[in-house]
Design an enzyme around this catalytic site. Sequence first.
Site, PDB file in Angstrom:
ATOM      1  N   ARG A 110       0.826  -1.219   0.000  1.00  0.00           N
ATOM      2  CA  ARG A 110       0.000   0.000   0.000  1.00  0.00           C
ATOM      3  C   ARG A 110       0.856   1.263   0.000  1.00  0.00           C
ATOM      4  O   ARG A 110       0.607   2.187  -0.782  1.00  0.00           O
ATOM      5  CB  ARG A 110      -0.959   0.008   1.191  1.00  0.00           C
ATOM      6  CG  ARG A 110      -2.038  -1.055   1.099  1.00  0.00           C
ATOM      7  CD  ARG A 110      -2.872  -1.112   2.353  1.00  0.00           C
ATOM      8  NE  ARG A 110      -2.010  -1.415   3.502  1.00  0.00           N
ATOM      9  CZ  ARG A 110      -2.304  -1.167   4.763  1.00  0.00           C
ATOM     10  NH1 ARG A 110      -3.446  -0.583   5.074  1.00  0.00           N
ATOM     11  NH2 ARG A 110      -1.483  -1.490   5.737  1.00  0.00           N
TER      12      ARG A 110
ATOM     13  N   ASN B 290      -6.027  -2.804   2.249  1.00  0.00           N
ATOM     14  CA  ASN B 290      -5.987  -4.257   2.404  1.00  0.00           C
ATOM     15  C   ASN B 290      -7.411  -4.763   2.513  1.00  0.00           C
ATOM     16  O   ASN B 290      -8.271  -4.093   3.094  1.00  0.00           O
ATOM     17  CB  ASN B 290      -5.240  -4.649   3.679  1.00  0.00           C
ATOM     18  CG  ASN B 290      -3.742  -4.537   3.549  1.00  0.00           C
ATOM     19  OD1 ASN B 290      -3.191  -4.510   2.452  1.00  0.00           O
ATOM     20  ND2 ASN B 290      -3.064  -4.465   4.682  1.00  0.00           N
TER      21      ASN B 290
END
Length: 101
Positions: free
Chosen positions: A28, A46
């Site tokens: 990320r 996520n």
Amino acid sequence: MEGVPSVRDSLVRARILVRGVVQGVFFRASMREEALRLGLSGWVRNLPDGESVEAVVEGRGDAVERIICWCLRGPPAARVRELRVELEPYKGEFRGFEIRY
């Protein structure tokens, strides 16, 4: 064709799903850094399954293509097993690129 704008020059939006070893490997944060470098806006998060990351990106078509290619490999510790991309109508709803929790 000459005179016809390509998708690369258009503003586009893509929903991206990446599966594999993509959580706990800075996917990320690395994607956010790459998206900002490319001038894209949107978000990444996520998913609760422990093996997937979802993102929505908006920007120039060529930059969206580049972030999709980046997602195929991800950061060094990632192991991408599957990549799905859905193009959606551009909305221009984001300012910046955020990591969602």
